[in-house]
Each structure stands twice: as structure tokens, then as C-alpha cells.
Design an enzyme around this catalytic site. Structure first.
Site, PDB file in Angstrom:
ATOM      1  N   ASP A  88      57.597 -41.824-109.565  1.00  0.00           N
ATOM      2  CA  ASP A  88      56.892 -42.776-108.696  1.00  0.00           C
ATOM      3  C   ASP A  88      56.376 -42.001-107.488  1.00  0.00           C
ATOM      4  OD1 ASP A  88      56.025 -44.918-107.133  1.00  0.00           O
ATOM      5  OD2 ASP A  88      57.712 -46.195-107.695  1.00  0.00           O
ATOM      6  N   ASP A  99      50.037 -45.911-104.326  1.00  0.00           N
ATOM      7  CA  ASP A  99      51.389 -45.923-104.891  1.00  0.00           C
ATOM      8  C   ASP A  99      51.209 -46.049-106.403  1.00  0.00           C
ATOM      9  OD1 ASP A  99      54.054 -46.392-105.446  1.00  0.00           O
ATOM     10  OD2 ASP A  99      54.269 -48.121-104.112  1.00  0.00           O
ATOM     11  N   HIS A 159      54.231 -55.168-104.543  1.00  0.00           N
ATOM     12  CA  HIS A 159      54.201 -55.443-103.112  1.00  0.00           C
ATOM     13  C   HIS A 159      52.812 -55.272-102.530  1.00  0.00           C
ATOM     14  CE1 HIS A 159      54.352 -50.971-102.849  1.00  0.00           C
ATOM     15  NE2 HIS A 159      55.103 -51.104-103.920  1.00  0.00           N
ATOM     16  N   HIS A 167      55.495 -51.635 -97.961  1.00  0.00           N
ATOM     17  CA  HIS A 167      55.762 -53.030 -98.304  1.00  0.00           C
ATOM     18  C   HIS A 167      55.354 -53.856 -97.097  1.00  0.00           C
ATOM     19  CE1 HIS A 167      58.352 -52.513-101.989  1.00  0.00           C
ATOM     20  NE2 HIS A 167      58.197 -51.277-101.567  1.00  0.00           N
ATOM     21  N   GLU A 192      53.943 -53.164-110.225  1.00  0.00           N
ATOM     22  CA  GLU A 192      54.827 -52.204-110.891  1.00  0.00           C
ATOM     23  C   GLU A 192      55.848 -52.889-111.798  1.00  0.00           C
ATOM     24  OE1 GLU A 192      57.207 -49.818-108.189  1.00  0.00           O
ATOM     25  OE2 GLU A 192      56.736 -51.120-106.514  1.00  0.00           O
ATOM     26  N   GLU A 286      52.897 -48.114-112.693  1.00  0.00           N
ATOM     27  CA  GLU A 286      52.434 -48.736-111.441  1.00  0.00           C
ATOM     28  C   GLU A 286      51.038 -48.251-111.083  1.00  0.00           C
ATOM     29  OE1 GLU A 286      54.722 -47.625-107.972  1.00  0.00           O
ATOM     30  OE2 GLU A 286      53.966 -49.332-106.824  1.00  0.00           O
TER      31      GLU A 286
HETATM   32 CO   LIG Z   1      55.364 -49.410-105.311  1.00  0.00          CO
END
Ligand SMILES: [Co+2]
Length: 301
Positions: A88, A99, A159, A167, A192, A286
Site C-alpha cells: 500500500d 493512495d 476514505h 483520512h 480499497e 486500491e
Molecule cells: Co487508503
């Protein structure tokens, strides 16, 4: 959500382009026998080489570990054979964040578990447009993962994102959570899906490898003040790890001492390692996307 300008969107796309290239690089180099420390440092070096900064320490989560593990300074872990590994990656350029995550598997038996979360992400993105309810995205994720005979992880979610904020307050559930009432509008979001062959929940381990500043106000030593000021001026409250504080002490114990002291003084937020409650294997994919002028733009694709 915060209104976006064309310049903002450009910056989110820039971060996204870097994140995509780094994700592809990471899945090429990850192999059984490679140390997770070397993998993490190569990934983070690649982010910097391409003109970004890590938005958070790269998470390298093996098998039943779902998220929030980043290698420590003296990490001896190597990627095991037959494992599945979630990578990630967060990139920021002047606080504009991308992200993105992928899962690599070293045994074809895991392929359908990977496919479940990969497809869930794809279907969720296809379904997404302004006005769609977050709980309906969760339902798409849940139905897709269930159709493969697996479970989504219910206590992990996507998020909303804002500048220097990973977030920023809105959660995108991985199941049809009818308690979640908000709908998508202009803004930045990370979706994600996590799929597992376990019970579908994570628990927090006592191990913590990722931290962020939650305040800068405390009685600090000269060295602590320097660490906190450096972190705040370069990355605000974006997460960091002990590997990044090596230059502040000659010894590992010294670095850990600084972190322990900042924890005691109450100015750090901790991100405990998250493990599937029943020890099930976990896969994750994600992407980050921007909704701008009625359009959905995936920045990390
Ligand atoms: Co994330």
C-alpha cells in the site's frame, strides 16, 4: 467536501501518476526471499526519484496481516514463499495525495482471493458517479467479494482525502453499511476493498510501526523539538516511521527512545498493525479518484 480548482486536480494527477509507476515497480521487484526492509526502501526511494514524497511509510502486509505494517530499522523479515503480500503506497506532492495498493501472490492458489478484491475495486469504480451513496459502493464491494466465496473486511474502509490529510473524515465502507448516509460529490477519495478467507474483521496488534503527529504542543527536549519541527514543516500530520528518523540518533535504541518519549508526552497518533481476526489471508487493491465537474477521474490507474 472542499471545492477543487483545476490546479488542484493537476496536482492530484501528478501524485497519482507517480503512485501508479511506483506500484508497478513494487509488484515487479517483490519476490520471496527479498527482505521487506529492502523492498520498503526501494519503493520509497522510487517515490522520491520520481519527484514525490511518501504520503505514509509504505505498508507491506504479509498473509493475514491486513494493513499498517512498515518495516522497522533492523527488520529481518523476508517475503515467505507461497505468501500473498499487500503493498500500500502513498505519494504526496506538496500535500496532494495519491493512495494506491496492490496484492502480489507467490502461489496460484491465491489467485481467486486476489481477483475478488481486484474485481470489487473495478466494479465500485464503474458504479461511482456524483450522487451515488457511499453505502451503495460498499454493497457493490460486498456483493462482488461474496460472489467469489470470500468476505470483505468490514472494519476497514476507504476514505476521503484532502490536502495533507489521508483520512479527511468520510469513510467508504466495504459492505452495504446502511448507517453510512453520505453521498459522493466533488472531492478526492480512495476506494480499497479487502477480501479474506477468514471471518472478515481485523484486530489491532500491540505492535506499532507507523505514527503521526497529533499535536506539536508539549514540553520537549531540544532533540525532540527538532524532530517534531522537521516532521511538521515537511509533512504536517502525515504518518511517518522509525526508519525515517535514523539521522537523529547514532543508535536504533536512540531513535526508539525519541519515539517512546513522544508517545509518553501524548503528541503521537499510533497506527497498530491490523491482522485478520481468524488468521485468514487478506488481499487488497486500491485506487485514488477525483470527482471534478461531474466526472470521475482515477488518478492512480
Ligand atoms: Co487508503
Amino acid at each position: 467536501m472542499v471545492k477543487l480548482s483545476e490546479e488542484d486536480v493537476k496536482m492530484y494527477l501528478k501524485a497519482g501518476g507517480i503512485a501508479k509507476r511506483v506500484r508497478e515497480y513494487a509488484s515487479r521487484i517483490a519476490k520471496p526471499g527479498l527482505s521487506v526492509l529492502e523492498l520498503a526502501e526501494s519503493i520509497e526511494d522510487k517515490i522520491r526519484e520520481l519527484g514525490g514524497e511518501p504520503a505514509f511509510p509504505v505498508n507491506i502486509s504479509i498473509n493475514e496481516v491486513a494493513a499498517h505494517y512498515t518495516p522497522v530499522i533492523d527488520d529481518k523479515t523476508v517475503i515467505p514463499g507461497n505468501s500473498i503480500v499487500k503493498i500500500d503506497i502513498g505519494v504526496h506532492v506538496n500535500g496532494y495525495i495519491a493512495d494506491t495498493a496492490t496484492t502480489v501472490s507467490f502461489n496460484p492458489v491465491h489467485e481467486s482471493l486476489l481477483e475478488a478484491s481486484r474485481q470489487a475495486l473495478e466494479k465500485a469504480i464503474d458504479f461511482l458517479k456524483p450522487g451515488v451513496r457511499a453505502c451503495d459502493i460498499g454493497r457493490v464491494v460486498e456483493e462482488t467479494i461474496s460472489s467469489y466465496g470470500f468476505k470483505p473486511i468490514r472494519n476497514l474502509s476507504g476514505h476521503s482525502i484532502d490536502r495533507y490529510l489521508i483520512h479527511s473524515g468520510y469513510s467508504i465502507p466495504n459492505y452495504g453499511d446502511s448507517w453510512i448516509k453520505w453521498s459522493f460529490s466533488e472531492g478526492v477519495y480512495a476506494i480499497e476493498p479487502f477480501a479474506t478467507n477468514g471471518v472478515g474483521f481485523v484486530r489491532e496488534e500491540s505492535v506499532v510501526t507507523i505514527f503521526s503527529l497529533r499535536s506539536t504542543r508539549a514540553r520537549l527536549s531540544v532533540l525532540e523539538k527538532k524532530v517534531v519541527n522537521d516532521l511538521w514543516s515537511s509533512r504536517r500530520s502525515l504518518p511517518f516511521c522509525e526508519r525515517w528518523l535514523r539521522s537523529y540518533s547514532r543508535s536504533i535504541e536512540g531513535v526508539r527512545g525519541i519515539i517512546q518519549s513522544l508517545i509518553r508526552k501524548g503528541i503521537l497518533h499510533l497506527y497498530p498493525v491490523l491482522v485478520e481476526r481468524s488468521g485468514g489471508l487478506v488481499s487488497q487493491f486500491e485506487h485514488t479518484l477525483v470527482i471534478y465537474r461531474g466526472e470521475v477521474i482515477v488518478t492512480t490507474i
